[in-house]
Design a protein around this motif. Structure first.
Motif, PDB file in Angstrom:
ATOM      1  N   VAL A   1       0.840  -1.210   0.000  1.00  0.00           N
ATOM      2  CA  VAL A   1       0.000   0.000   0.000  1.00  0.00           C
ATOM      3  C   VAL A   1       0.869   1.252   0.000  1.00  0.00           C
ATOM      4  O   VAL A   1       0.568   2.242  -0.683  1.00  0.00           O
ATOM      5  CB  VAL A   1      -0.945  -0.013   1.211  1.00  0.00           C
TER       6      VAL A   1
ATOM      7  N   THR B   1      -1.839   5.523  -2.785  1.00  0.00           N
ATOM      8  CA  THR B   1      -2.417   6.127  -1.588  1.00  0.00           C
ATOM      9  C   THR B   1      -1.540   7.243  -1.031  1.00  0.00           C
ATOM     10  O   THR B   1      -2.027   8.281  -0.585  1.00  0.00           O
ATOM     11  CB  THR B   1      -2.642   5.053  -0.506  1.00  0.00           C
TER      12      THR B   1
ATOM     13  N   ASP C   1       0.528  10.813  -3.845  1.00  0.00           N
ATOM     14  CA  ASP C   1      -0.163  10.902  -5.140  1.00  0.00           C
ATOM     15  C   ASP C   1       0.384   9.911  -6.171  1.00  0.00           C
ATOM     16  O   ASP C   1       0.345  10.154  -7.380  1.00  0.00           O
ATOM     17  CB  ASP C   1      -0.049  12.323  -5.708  1.00  0.00           C
TER      18      ASP C   1
ATOM     19  N   VAL D   1      -4.920  -0.123  -4.543  1.00  0.00           N
ATOM     20  CA  VAL D   1      -5.571   0.430  -3.355  1.00  0.00           C
ATOM     21  C   VAL D   1      -5.293   1.927  -3.313  1.00  0.00           C
ATOM     22  O   VAL D   1      -4.144   2.351  -3.237  1.00  0.00           O
ATOM     23  CB  VAL D   1      -5.047  -0.237  -2.063  1.00  0.00           C
ATOM     24  N   ASP D   2      -6.337   2.716  -3.374  1.00  0.00           N
ATOM     25  CA  ASP D   2      -6.193   4.168  -3.342  1.00  0.00           C
ATOM     26  C   ASP D   2      -7.154   4.740  -2.306  1.00  0.00           C
ATOM     27  O   ASP D   2      -8.364   4.804  -2.524  1.00  0.00           O
ATOM     28  CB  ASP D   2      -6.478   4.772  -4.718  1.00  0.00           C
ATOM     29  N   LEU D   3      -6.598   5.114  -1.169  1.00  0.00           N
ATOM     30  CA  LEU D   3      -7.408   5.665  -0.078  1.00  0.00           C
ATOM     31  C   LEU D   3      -7.253   7.173   0.040  1.00  0.00           C
ATOM     32  O   LEU D   3      -7.764   7.775   0.980  1.00  0.00           O
ATOM     33  CB  LEU D   3      -7.004   5.011   1.251  1.00  0.00           C
ATOM     34  N   SER D   4      -6.545   7.775  -0.926  1.00  0.00           N
ATOM     35  CA  SER D   4      -6.264   9.209  -0.831  1.00  0.00           C
ATOM     36  C   SER D   4      -7.522  10.066  -0.931  1.00  0.00           C
ATOM     37  O   SER D   4      -7.586  11.149  -0.364  1.00  0.00           O
ATOM     38  CB  SER D   4      -5.269   9.615  -1.923  1.00  0.00           C
TER      39      SER D   4
ATOM     40  N   LEU E   1     -10.580   9.136   0.107  1.00  0.00           N
ATOM     41  CA  LEU E   1     -11.631   8.582   0.956  1.00  0.00           C
ATOM     42  C   LEU E   1     -12.322   9.692   1.741  1.00  0.00           C
ATOM     43  O   LEU E   1     -11.699  10.418   2.513  1.00  0.00           O
ATOM     44  CB  LEU E   1     -11.017   7.559   1.915  1.00  0.00           C
TER      45      LEU E   1
ATOM     46  N   GLU F   1     -12.691   1.385  -5.760  1.00  0.00           N
ATOM     47  CA  GLU F   1     -12.967   2.023  -4.464  1.00  0.00           C
ATOM     48  C   GLU F   1     -13.403   0.999  -3.429  1.00  0.00           C
ATOM     49  O   GLU F   1     -12.879   0.981  -2.306  1.00  0.00           O
ATOM     50  CB  GLU F   1     -14.055   3.096  -4.629  1.00  0.00           C
TER      51      GLU F   1
ATOM     52  N   SER G   1     -10.558  -1.250  -2.391  1.00  0.00           N
ATOM     53  CA  SER G   1      -9.669  -0.619  -1.419  1.00  0.00           C
ATOM     54  C   SER G   1     -10.226  -0.746  -0.005  1.00  0.00           C
ATOM     55  O   SER G   1      -9.490  -1.043   0.947  1.00  0.00           O
ATOM     56  CB  SER G   1      -9.464   0.857  -1.773  1.00  0.00           C
TER      57      SER G   1
END
Length: 422
Positions: free
Chosen positions: A43, A48, A51, A301-304, A306, A373, A376
């Motif tokens: 991750v 995440t 950028d 996985v991209d939680l930026s 969220l 989404e 993630s």
């Protein structure tokens, strides 16, 4: 491949190996399974943080297909080892308790997960709503046998009655979960226009169990003290790859073929041979191939971004995943008059999802059942439910030196042998 691609791939692999090993060791020092640190390494290298600058620099688009190929091999080897270590004697030796707890700890979270899917459909597009509902149910029902076994071994509980019951429950869960996932893969039409091939899955299964397995048993019985020579190792490796390719071709995922080949390898009198196979494949897989899989997982996985809605979905996912699994296992254990403390410990162990959950989630992503989404959020759930197992066990049972080694469970059969954890 160009010289630049080759250099990028080799440097990227070196970074993956070192970072996964470092964070895995850190996780162990903090009392967590190494898989927690290794997943977080993937991750951390993904989009995440920063950028996605790190991932784009180290892993340009030209090398990512190569990483995905290595990750696929790593997952196939992992599933083969899971099948190799699956022990039917655990199930036979645990009585009705394991079967009841397993069914309850699968059916309740499965039903709750399918119900939650109805709500999640409003925000997360699902092309095949039936497949989406079934898949969410399966994702909530997973118990990771390898990670659970590792936790029990670290705490000195693998040979205790409670540990044996937990391993038996996880073994049954594995079979139920993979069977349900195979059905979902078939429903989703993974074979595309060649969907008729799915009809070959049953003959293939029967052939592996009732033709190949007896032949392998006879082969081993005629060769006492069979060792893992380079030729035998090559045959085992070729067998797992061909079995994985076969189930991929018929329209199931390759993980089923790899798992099945591990299951059909003979058990009786082959402990040293299976141990050598485990060691040779396990070291390469754990050191290189699985860290690549964690990276490929982390890149998706991209939680930026969220927000509040995403956090709300995550809270619901965790509530259903943890609550459904815990309530199902705890209630079934108490019905069998297991003491409350041991029932709570068993329910906590059944909540361990680990790498097995990540494999399932990647199948859902590849089949476009999950969007990025939701994928993630589900990865976060897998990490949280695995990380909480150790601290909760310590809270329920005390530290390993206190009570784990003499924990008793009433009404259990004598403990069967327990294979090594992956």
């Amino acid at each position: 491949m160009t010289a630049h691609q080759t250099a990028s791939l080799l440097v990227g692999l070196a970074v993956i190996v070192l970072l996964a090993r470092s964070l895995g060791a850190l996780a162990r020092r903090l009392g967590q399974p190494a898989v927690i640190g290794e997943v977080l390494a993937g991750v951390a290298l993904g989009p995440t943080l920063f950028d996605g600058v790190v991932s784009e620099t180290l892993f340009p688009d030209t090398v990512r297909p190569l990483l995905s190929a290595l990750a696929a091999v790593g997952v196939a080897v992992f599933m083969f080892i899971v099948g190799l270590e699956w022990d039917a004697t655990l199930v036979r030796g645990s009585g009705n308790l394991a079967a009841t707890v397993s069914l309850s700890s699968v059916l309740l979270p499965f039903g709750l997960g399918a119900t939650l899917a109805l709500y999640l459909m409003e925000r997360h597009e699902a092309d095949d709503q039936l497949a989406f509902m079934l898949f969410m149910g399966i994702a909530m029902s997973i118990t990771a046998f390898p990670v659970l076994a590792r936790i029990l071994t670290d705490r000195g509980m693998a040979r205790t009655p409670l540990g044996v019951v937990a391993l038996a429950c996880a073994s049954i869960d594995d079979v139920l979960a993979w069977s349900l996932l195979a059905a979902v893969v078939a429903i989703s039409g993974a074979a595309g226009p060649e969907q008729w091939r799915i009809l070959l899955a049953l003959p293939y299964l029967l052939g592996m169990l009732f033709v190949l397995r007896p032949l392998l048993r006879r082969f081993v019985a005629r060769r006492a003290g069979l060792r893992l020579t380079p030729t035998v190792f090559a045959c085992v490796l070729a067998g797992l790859l061909l079995s994985a390719a076969a189930t991929e071709w018929v329209g199931l995922h390759y993980i089923f073929g790899a798992f099945l080949f591990g299951v059909v390898l003979p058990r009786g009198g082959t402990e040293p041979l299976r141990g050598e196979v485990h060691n040779r494949l396990g070291q390469m897989s754990a050191t290189l191939l699985l860290p690549v899989f964690f990276l490929v997982t982390g890149l998706q996985v991209d939680l930026s971004g969220l927000g509040a809605a995403g956090l709300g979905d995550l809270a619901l996912i965790l509530l259903v995943a943890v609550g459904g699994k815990f309530a199902g296992a705890f209630a079934a254990a108490r019905l069998h008059r297991m003491p409350g403390r041991q029932a709570a410990a068993l329910a906590t162990l059944m909540n361990t999802r680990g790498l097995t959950e990540l494999v399932v989630l990647n199948v859902g992503l590849q089949l476009h059942i999950l969007g990025e989404e939701l994928y993630s959020l589900m990865v976060v759930m897998a990490v949280v439910t695995t990380a909480m197992a150790g601290p909760l066990l310590t809270w329920i049972l005390g530290r390993p030196s206190d009570t784990d080694t003499d924990t008793t469970v009433t009404g259990q059969a004598p403990e069967p042998a327990v294979d090594r954890a992956v």
